[in-house]
Design a protein around this motif. Structure first.
Motif, PDB file in Angstrom:
ATOM      1  N   HIS A 122      20.442 -10.800  48.677  1.00  0.00           N
ATOM      2  CA  HIS A 122      19.654  -9.679  49.206  1.00  0.00           C
ATOM      3  C   HIS A 122      20.206  -9.229  50.560  1.00  0.00           C
ATOM      4  CE1 HIS A 122      16.561 -10.388  46.089  1.00  0.00           C
ATOM      5  NE2 HIS A 122      16.844 -11.678  46.293  1.00  0.00           N
ATOM      6  N   PHE A 123      20.560 -10.200  51.411  1.00  0.00           N
ATOM      7  CA  PHE A 123      21.100  -9.835  52.727  1.00  0.00           C
ATOM      8  C   PHE A 123      22.497  -9.232  52.586  1.00  0.00           C
ATOM      9  CE2 PHE A 123      22.459 -10.318  57.119  1.00  0.00           C
ATOM     10  CZ  PHE A 123      21.282 -10.100  57.823  1.00  0.00           C
ATOM     11  N   ASN A 124      23.274  -9.722  51.624  1.00  0.00           N
ATOM     12  CA  ASN A 124      24.610  -9.158  51.385  1.00  0.00           C
ATOM     13  C   ASN A 124      24.545  -7.693  50.952  1.00  0.00           C
ATOM     14  OD1 ASN A 124      26.116 -11.483  51.979  1.00  0.00           O
ATOM     15  ND2 ASN A 124      25.900 -12.287  49.909  1.00  0.00           N
ATOM     16  N   THR A 166      20.722  -1.986  44.101  1.00  0.00           N
ATOM     17  CA  THR A 166      21.055  -3.066  43.173  1.00  0.00           C
ATOM     18  C   THR A 166      21.537  -4.272  43.969  1.00  0.00           C
ATOM     19  OG1 THR A 166      21.727  -1.449  41.506  1.00  0.00           O
ATOM     20  CG2 THR A 166      22.445  -3.735  41.188  1.00  0.00           C
ATOM     21  N   VAL A 167      20.893  -5.401  43.775  1.00  0.00           N
ATOM     22  CA  VAL A 167      21.234  -6.608  44.520  1.00  0.00           C
ATOM     23  C   VAL A 167      22.616  -7.097  44.105  1.00  0.00           C
ATOM     24  CG1 VAL A 167      20.599  -9.003  45.018  1.00  0.00           C
ATOM     25  CG2 VAL A 167      18.816  -7.249  44.753  1.00  0.00           C
ATOM     26  N   LEU A 168      23.483  -7.340  45.109  1.00  0.00           N
ATOM     27  CA  LEU A 168      24.846  -7.805  44.850  1.00  0.00           C
ATOM     28  C   LEU A 168      24.832  -9.283  44.475  1.00  0.00           C
ATOM     29  CD1 LEU A 168      26.771  -6.109  47.812  1.00  0.00           C
ATOM     30  CD2 LEU A 168      26.616  -5.335  45.439  1.00  0.00           C
ATOM     31  N   GLU A 169      25.568  -9.628  43.453  1.00  0.00           N
ATOM     32  CA  GLU A 169      25.664 -11.023  43.034  1.00  0.00           C
ATOM     33  C   GLU A 169      26.632 -11.811  43.919  1.00  0.00           C
ATOM     34  OE1 GLU A 169      23.763 -12.452  40.857  1.00  0.00           O
ATOM     35  OE2 GLU A 169      22.754 -10.568  40.372  1.00  0.00           O
ATOM     36  N   GLU A 170      27.603 -11.112  44.512  1.00  0.00           N
ATOM     37  CA  GLU A 170      28.591 -11.772  45.354  1.00  0.00           C
ATOM     38  C   GLU A 170      28.637 -11.096  46.717  1.00  0.00           C
ATOM     39  OE1 GLU A 170      32.335 -11.778  43.415  1.00  0.00           O
ATOM     40  OE2 GLU A 170      31.670 -13.024  41.739  1.00  0.00           O
ATOM     41  N   GLN A 229       8.058 -12.441  56.918  1.00  0.00           N
ATOM     42  CA  GLN A 229       7.443 -12.520  55.600  1.00  0.00           C
ATOM     43  C   GLN A 229       7.979 -13.709  54.813  1.00  0.00           C
ATOM     44  OE1 GLN A 229       7.618  -8.012  54.409  1.00  0.00           O
ATOM     45  NE2 GLN A 229       6.181  -9.050  53.047  1.00  0.00           N
ATOM     46  N   THR A 230       7.109 -14.312  54.016  1.00  0.00           N
ATOM     47  CA  THR A 230       7.534 -15.429  53.178  1.00  0.00           C
ATOM     48  C   THR A 230       8.442 -14.951  52.058  1.00  0.00           C
ATOM     49  OG1 THR A 230       5.455 -16.581  53.651  1.00  0.00           O
ATOM     50  CG2 THR A 230       6.731 -17.344  51.759  1.00  0.00           C
ATOM     51  N   GLU A 231       8.147 -13.774  51.507  1.00  0.00           N
ATOM     52  CA  GLU A 231       8.972 -13.211  50.438  1.00  0.00           C
ATOM     53  C   GLU A 231      10.136 -12.447  51.064  1.00  0.00           C
ATOM     54  OE1 GLU A 231       8.576 -10.306  46.502  1.00  0.00           O
ATOM     55  OE2 GLU A 231       6.893 -10.544  47.902  1.00  0.00           O
ATOM     56  N   ARG A 232      11.332 -12.996  50.931  1.00  0.00           N
ATOM     57  CA  ARG A 232      12.531 -12.381  51.530  1.00  0.00           C
ATOM     58  C   ARG A 232      13.378 -11.775  50.413  1.00  0.00           C
ATOM     59  NH1 ARG A 232      11.355 -16.898  54.719  1.00  0.00           N
ATOM     60  NH2 ARG A 232      12.284 -18.283  53.168  1.00  0.00           N
ATOM     61  N   THR A 233      13.090 -10.531  50.094  1.00  0.00           N
ATOM     62  CA  THR A 233      13.819  -9.811  49.061  1.00  0.00           C
ATOM     63  C   THR A 233      14.396  -8.536  49.656  1.00  0.00           C
ATOM     64  OG1 THR A 233      11.868  -8.564  48.349  1.00  0.00           O
ATOM     65  CG2 THR A 233      12.245 -10.710  47.307  1.00  0.00           C
ATOM     66  N   LEU A 234      15.254  -7.868  48.881  1.00  0.00           N
ATOM     67  CA  LEU A 234      15.835  -6.611  49.345  1.00  0.00           C
ATOM     68  C   LEU A 234      14.734  -5.588  49.627  1.00  0.00           C
ATOM     69  CD1 LEU A 234      18.329  -4.905  49.932  1.00  0.00           C
ATOM     70  CD2 LEU A 234      18.423  -4.324  47.499  1.00  0.00           C
ATOM     71  N   GLU A 235      13.693  -5.582  48.814  1.00  0.00           N
ATOM     72  CA  GLU A 235      12.603  -4.624  49.007  1.00  0.00           C
ATOM     73  C   GLU A 235      11.857  -4.866  50.313  1.00  0.00           C
ATOM     74  OE1 GLU A 235       8.519  -3.108  46.743  1.00  0.00           O
ATOM     75  OE2 GLU A 235       9.804  -4.642  45.823  1.00  0.00           O
ATOM     76  N   THR A 236      11.489  -6.129  50.586  1.00  0.00           N
ATOM     77  CA  THR A 236      10.740  -6.414  51.815  1.00  0.00           C
ATOM     78  C   THR A 236      11.620  -6.233  53.047  1.00  0.00           C
ATOM     79  OG1 THR A 236      11.248  -8.782  51.580  1.00  0.00           O
ATOM     80  CG2 THR A 236       9.165  -7.993  50.649  1.00  0.00           C
ATOM     81  N   LEU A 237      12.894  -6.595  52.958  1.00  0.00           N
ATOM     82  CA  LEU A 237      13.807  -6.397  54.081  1.00  0.00           C
ATOM     83  C   LEU A 237      14.017  -4.913  54.358  1.00  0.00           C
ATOM     84  CD1 LEU A 237      16.444  -9.138  53.207  1.00  0.00           C
ATOM     85  CD2 LEU A 237      14.910  -9.158  55.179  1.00  0.00           C
TER      86      LEU A 237
END
Length: 257
Positions: A131-133, A206-210, A181-189
């Motif tokens: 998500h951070f990537n 789209t969340v990057l796999e790498e 936030q406890t939920e650290r996803t691309l959406e919440t970030l």
């Protein structure tokens, strides 16, 4: 001044205490099945950092200096950020042990950066990595930096990082808000960044796999625990050889010599 055996006993007692502390950390139970790595404890979606930085942060940091915000409090921008000049494709910059975060952020700049404190052994940091990537592609007008908290203990102490992953929003070199936030996803970030800066997220989310940050935790060796076991084993053997029960087995003429 004490004798050598007395000094060895003192050191052994200290190592026993350190070993018990490490074992108690390694045996902590988490609500979710998370692999424990390097003998550290994970709880409530975060992994505790090393003991010394943890104590230093508790004693010397002031968490009130950095607002802890979930990213859903307000839709009005809280931080006025200049947009980064885009010259090439943005990506997460990972600091090595010799790099200085403060020099990288540039105190005179009004651009904003999102900084992640993580560790390679923490499962929660690994879960956050994809998500951070992805964030540099979603917000190309911002800087995104990641640093290993175990390699930058002074920065962890300075900004009150007692558990990872920890995410701070900087304007220049000044921390402005903490993602909490406890939920650290691309959406919440993305919601957190938009609420704090007013920057709109790219439609492609789209969340990057790498990416630069590893998505799989890396096993590490707890050298202090290994040294404690070896030292205690050696001291136990030394104490056994010097005990009266062993000396009685030695012939009398050897004692006389």
């Amino acid at each position: 001044m004490g004798s050598a055996p007395d000094r060895l006993r003192g050191v052994a007692v200290w190592l026993i205490i350190a070993g018990l502390v490490r074992l108690s950390h390694g045996g902590a139970v988490d609500p979710e099945p998370v692999e424990q790595v390097s003998g550290e404890a994970c709880a409530e979606g975060r992994c505790e950092t090393e003991t010394e930085p943890l104590l230093s942060a508790v004693l010397h940091s002031d968490p009130g200096d950095i607002p802890s915000l979930t990213g859903t409090e307000s839709r009005s921008p809280r931080v006025t950020c200049d947009r980064r000049s885009i010259t090439e494709r943005s990506t997460v910059q990972i600091l090595n042990a010799s790099q200085d975060l403060m020099e990288l952020l540039n105190a005179s700049s009004t651009e904003c950066s999102l900084v992640l404190f993580y560790t390679t052994w923490c499962q929660f940091s690994a879960n956050l990595a994809p998500h951070f990537n992805t964030l540099p592609r979603v917000f190309p007008s911002m800087h995104f930096v990641a640093l290993d908290a175990s390699q930058h203990s002074s920065l962890s102490t300075r900004f009150g990082t007692v558990a990872v992953p920890n995410i701070l929003l900087f304007q220049g070199a000044k921390p402005m808000a903490r993602f909490n936030q406890t939920e650290r996803t691309l959406e919440t970030l993305s919601s957190f960044i938009t609420n704090q800066t007013g920057f709109e997220a790219s439609p492609d989310q789209t969340v990057l796999e790498e990416g630069p940050l590893p998505a799989v935790p890396v096993r590490g060796i707890d050298w202090l625990f290994v040294f404690s076991v070896l030292f205690l084993s050696g001291f136990g053997l030394y104490a056994l050889l010097c005990s009266d029960s062993v000396l009685r087995l030695v012939p009398d003429h050897v004692h006389q010599d």
